[in-house]
Structures are given as C-alpha cells and as structure tokens.
Scaffold this motif. Structure first.
Motif, PDB file in Angstrom:
ATOM      1  N   LEU A 174       0.831  -1.210   0.000  1.00 42.95           N
ATOM      2  CA  LEU A 174       0.000   0.000   0.000  1.00 42.95           C
ATOM      3  C   LEU A 174       0.865   1.259   0.000  1.00 42.95           C
ATOM      4  O   LEU A 174       0.538   2.251  -0.650  1.00 42.95           O
ATOM      5  CB  LEU A 174      -0.914   0.016   1.227  1.00 42.95           C
ATOM      6  CG  LEU A 174      -2.259  -0.702   1.127  1.00 42.95           C
ATOM      7  CD1 LEU A 174      -2.993  -0.603   2.454  1.00 42.95           C
ATOM      8  CD2 LEU A 174      -3.113  -0.130   0.007  1.00 42.95           C
ATOM      9  N   ASP A 177       2.679   1.400  -3.617  1.00 41.71           N
ATOM     10  CA  ASP A 177       1.791   1.624  -4.762  1.00 41.71           C
ATOM     11  C   ASP A 177       0.657   2.547  -4.337  1.00 41.71           C
ATOM     12  O   ASP A 177      -0.224   2.132  -3.586  1.00 41.71           O
ATOM     13  CB  ASP A 177       1.204   0.301  -5.270  1.00 41.71           C
ATOM     14  CG  ASP A 177       2.284  -0.700  -5.641  1.00 41.71           C
ATOM     15  OD1 ASP A 177       3.391  -0.262  -5.994  1.00 41.71           O
ATOM     16  OD2 ASP A 177       2.022  -1.915  -5.569  1.00 41.71           O
ATOM     17  N   LYS A 178       0.675   3.762  -4.801  1.00 39.44           N
ATOM     18  CA  LYS A 178      -0.343   4.731  -4.398  1.00 39.44           C
ATOM     19  C   LYS A 178      -1.687   4.400  -5.038  1.00 39.44           C
ATOM     20  O   LYS A 178      -1.809   4.335  -6.258  1.00 39.44           O
ATOM     21  CB  LYS A 178       0.087   6.150  -4.798  1.00 39.44           C
ATOM     22  CG  LYS A 178       1.416   6.585  -4.194  1.00 39.44           C
ATOM     23  CD  LYS A 178       1.377   6.571  -2.669  1.00 39.44           C
ATOM     24  CE  LYS A 178       2.698   7.041  -2.079  1.00 39.44           C
ATOM     25  NZ  LYS A 178       2.699   6.969  -0.607  1.00 39.44           N
ATOM     26  N   ARG A 179      -2.687   4.198  -4.194  1.00 39.13           N
ATOM     27  CA  ARG A 179      -4.033   3.911  -4.678  1.00 39.13           C
ATOM     28  C   ARG A 179      -4.822   5.197  -4.885  1.00 39.13           C
ATOM     29  O   ARG A 179      -4.588   6.195  -4.194  1.00 39.13           O
ATOM     30  CB  ARG A 179      -4.786   3.039  -3.673  1.00 39.13           C
ATOM     31  CG  ARG A 179      -4.489   1.555  -3.766  1.00 39.13           C
ATOM     32  CD  ARG A 179      -5.430   0.775  -2.872  1.00 39.13           C
ATOM     33  NE  ARG A 179      -5.480  -0.635  -3.262  1.00 39.13           N
ATOM     34  CZ  ARG A 179      -6.367  -1.501  -2.816  1.00 39.13           C
ATOM     35  NH1 ARG A 179      -7.291  -1.105  -1.944  1.00 39.13           N
ATOM     36  NH2 ARG A 179      -6.360  -2.746  -3.221  1.00 39.13           N
ATOM     37  N   CYS A 181      -8.192   5.222  -4.377  1.00 36.84           N
ATOM     38  CA  CYS A 181      -9.215   5.222  -3.325  1.00 36.84           C
ATOM     39  C   CYS A 181      -8.739   4.655  -1.991  1.00 36.84           C
ATOM     40  O   CYS A 181      -9.532   4.544  -1.056  1.00 36.84           O
ATOM     41  CB  CYS A 181     -10.448   4.446  -3.794  1.00 36.84           C
ATOM     42  SG  CYS A 181     -11.500   5.387  -4.908  1.00 36.84           S
ATOM     43  N   PRO A 230     -10.636  -3.241  -4.017  1.00 34.83           N
ATOM     44  CA  PRO A 230     -10.497  -1.896  -4.590  1.00 34.83           C
ATOM     45  C   PRO A 230     -11.823  -1.152  -4.640  1.00 34.83           C
ATOM     46  O   PRO A 230     -12.870  -1.730  -4.922  1.00 34.83           O
ATOM     47  CB  PRO A 230      -9.972  -2.176  -6.001  1.00 34.83           C
ATOM     48  CG  PRO A 230     -10.496  -3.537  -6.322  1.00 34.83           C
ATOM     49  CD  PRO A 230     -10.485  -4.298  -5.024  1.00 34.83           C
ATOM     50  N   ASP A 235      -7.576   0.650  -9.225  1.00 38.34           N
ATOM     51  CA  ASP A 235      -6.855  -0.043  -8.152  1.00 38.34           C
ATOM     52  C   ASP A 235      -7.017  -1.561  -8.213  1.00 38.34           C
ATOM     53  O   ASP A 235      -6.426  -2.280  -7.403  1.00 38.34           O
ATOM     54  CB  ASP A 235      -7.344   0.447  -6.785  1.00 38.34           C
ATOM     55  CG  ASP A 235      -7.070   1.925  -6.557  1.00 38.34           C
ATOM     56  OD1 ASP A 235      -6.084   2.426  -7.124  1.00 38.34           O
ATOM     57  OD2 ASP A 235      -7.848   2.565  -5.818  1.00 38.34           O
ATOM     58  N   ASP A 238      -4.213  -4.706  -7.744  1.00 33.32           N
ATOM     59  CA  ASP A 238      -2.862  -4.189  -7.525  1.00 33.32           C
ATOM     60  C   ASP A 238      -2.129  -5.152  -6.594  1.00 33.32           C
ATOM     61  O   ASP A 238      -2.677  -6.165  -6.147  1.00 33.32           O
ATOM     62  CB  ASP A 238      -2.896  -2.764  -6.959  1.00 33.32           C
ATOM     63  CG  ASP A 238      -3.623  -2.672  -5.619  1.00 33.32           C
ATOM     64  OD1 ASP A 238      -4.073  -3.715  -5.100  1.00 33.32           O
ATOM     65  OD2 ASP A 238      -3.750  -1.553  -5.090  1.00 33.32           O
ATOM     66  N   GLN A 241      -3.813  -5.994  -3.176  1.00 31.75           N
ATOM     67  CA  GLN A 241      -4.965  -6.891  -3.231  1.00 31.75           C
ATOM     68  C   GLN A 241      -4.539  -8.331  -3.495  1.00 31.75           C
ATOM     69  O   GLN A 241      -5.050  -9.266  -2.869  1.00 31.75           O
ATOM     70  CB  GLN A 241      -5.953  -6.439  -4.307  1.00 31.75           C
ATOM     71  CG  GLN A 241      -7.213  -7.306  -4.333  1.00 31.75           C
ATOM     72  CD  GLN A 241      -8.174  -6.945  -5.447  1.00 31.75           C
ATOM     73  OE1 GLN A 241      -7.855  -6.138  -6.315  1.00 31.75           O
ATOM     74  NE2 GLN A 241      -9.352  -7.534  -5.433  1.00 31.75           N
TER      75      GLN A 241
END
Length: 322
Positions: A174, A177-179, A181, A230, A235, A238, A241
C-alpha cells in the motif's frame, strides 16, 4: 461438533438434509461438498429455528442484505423493519452492521426476530466501544477485538466477517503503490489505522488460532473479509490486493483444517476487461471456496438496505469464459 466435522465423519445432519431438500439435491452431495470446504451452512449452535441457507458449489445464488444503525440514527424498531423488508424480499441472510446505539441489544433483537441466517462484523463493536471510552479507534487492544468476536458468537450470529488478511506485508505494498481510493473497507480501514499507529501486526492474523477456536465452539462460519478490495477500477488487482488474496488462501486452508466453515469475500470493483482474469486468479488461488461478492445499492424498501451476493466462484468463472 461442527457441520464440517460431521460431514468429514460421513454424517448427514438435519441441516444438510434440509438444505438438500431446498436445493433439490442429494443430501450426500451436500455432505461431500461441505467436507471439501466448497459448501457452507451458517448455523450457530445457539440458534434453533431459522431458514437454513446453503452457500457454495452447485447451489443457487444466495442474497445477503445489510442493515444496521449509525451514530446519527439508532432505532431498534427501524432495524427490525428493515429485517422484515429483507426477509419479505427473499434475502437468504442478513448482516447487522450497526455502529450506533446499544449494539448488543440491537444485535440480540435482530437475532431473536430473524428467520434467516445472521452475520456481523465484530470489529465495528470493538471500535465503537473504544470511541465510547473517549479513545481513538487505534487505542483498542487486540484483546478488545478478540472479545468482540467471542461476544458475537455467544449471542448467536451464524457468520462473522474478520479482516485477517490485512497484514504488514499488505501495508508495504500500500505504501509503495499509491491507490486512488486507498482502503475502502470500513473494517479494513480500522485495522490498517491500528497497525500503522501501533506498529504491530494485525491481531486477527496473529491470533487467528484463537478466533478459530471460538468459531468452532459455536459452529460459526468465518467470512474472511477482503480489507483491500479496490474501491476504484484503477486499483483493481494491484499488488496489495493480490498479496491479501494469497494470505486469505492460506487462512482458508487453516480454517478448514480446524474444522470450521469458511467463506471468502471479494474481489471488489473490477474493470469489465479484467473480469475473466479476476475469476481465474480467484478460483485458482482459493480452490473453489464459497465467495461473498459485493452488490449494488437498493433503495426500494429502505434507505439503508443493501444487498450483497454469495456466489460460488467456479460457476461464475465458467460464465466468464463463455
């Protein structure tokens, strides 16, 4: 004994026989699939009269409706009205997601009034109790969370959602990797906040054996929550997940080895062109376990009634490949 233990001893319980009658199938088919972990019958030992619900391989799709109070509006009568609306609409199960008012009183009233299987998310109560003590959500202890699970099982819920897959390994992805939402699961967000603030592993993951022991005592079905599902198409699937999905696969096997029934939630929002891939990955990873899939909002009966859909992934995967 749990339904899973009975099935593995080649015993057909009255619950299995009833589900077979409802589904129009051979009771031996139900028993065999329960023994394999591909069908579940959420049925707490403490509840006797209810409409039984079989979920999984070769069975009809089941619908679960979410109800529950909020801090702004907590009225037991309204929740019971929602319960009746859900049952009249044909819901096979109902989840009490209350976060306002006297939570145990509300839960007991729903359990006592319901004719269908009842589920809950115990971490909500642990978080609300922390706030009532004028503390932050991240101030609740691991023991607070486990005791909430014990309480819900004692009260008679048939299945509980526990977000055990949100581990420190998930947090690493997390952060990297910038989400768009972030974490959209409420229970998942509570746990992620707790883990970041306390710099500790997810208590539900660390104390999973104790959770299984509690569930086994009451024959409560574990619903492994997908904390990292997501909320945005961008997202979908990714690294966070996928990492969580693999953790849930590990926990699914541990749950079955403990003779406890298990459902896995997921996979959240997926772009149309990735549905086949999502089906394939999930089926391969979870090896045919029952899946709880989130559905759309429904405002026909009341503003807070939301349906979710239990669906066996193998059947859905075949549909995707057509």
């Amino acid at each position: 004994m749990t339904q899973l233990q009975q099935a593995r001893k080649n015993n057909i319980t009255k619950e299995m026989a009833e589900v077979a009658r409802i589904e129009g199938l051979d009771p031996e088919y139900i028993r065999g699939r329960i023994a394999e972990g591909k069908i579940v019958i959420p049925v707490n030992h403490k509840r006797n009269s209810r409409k039984l619900c079989g979920i999984g391989a070769g069975l009809k799709t089941k619908v679960n409706a979410n109800i529950g109070t909020s801090a702004d509006y907590a009225d037991i009568d309204k929740e019971l009205e929602k319960l009746r609306a859900a049952e009249e609409a044909g819901a096979d199960a109902v989840m009490d997601l209350s976060t306002g008012g006297e939570l145990r009183t509300i839960r007991k009233a729903i359990i006592e009034s319901a004719s269908v299987s009842i589920g809950s998310v115990p971490i909500y109560e642990a978080a609300v109790n922390s706030i009532k003590r004028k503390q932050a959500i991240y101030d609740m202890t691991a023991r607070d969370m486990i005791e909430a699970i014990q309480l819900h099982c004692e009260d008679g819920v048939d299945f509980i959602t526990v977000h055990c897959g949100a581990t420190m390994g998930v947090l690493k992805h997390l952060r990297e990797d910038k989400r768009i939402c972030g974490v959209v699961s409420r229970g998942g967000a509570f746990l992620v906040e707790w883990m970041i603030h306390n710099k500790k592993e997810n208590p539900f993951y660390e104390e999973f054996d104790e959770i299984l022991a509690i569930a086994k005592e009451y024959d409560v079905t574990i619903s492994l929550g997908d904390a990292l599902r997501p909320g945005a198409l961008a997202d979908a699937f990714d690294r966070a997940q996928v990492y969580e999905l693999n953790v849930l696969a590990e926990l699914t096997q541990r749950t079955l080895e403990a003779d406890v029934q298990v459902i896995v939630e997921g996979p959240g929002h997926v772009p149309l062109n990735q549905i086949t891939r999502a089906c394939s990955i999930t089926e391969r990873t979870l090896q045919g376990s029952a899946i709880l899939r989130a559905g759309s909002h429904c405002h026909r009966y009341c503003s807070r009634l939301r349906p979710h859909y239990f669906r066996h992934w193998r059947r859905y995967s075949r549909f995707c490949r057509r």
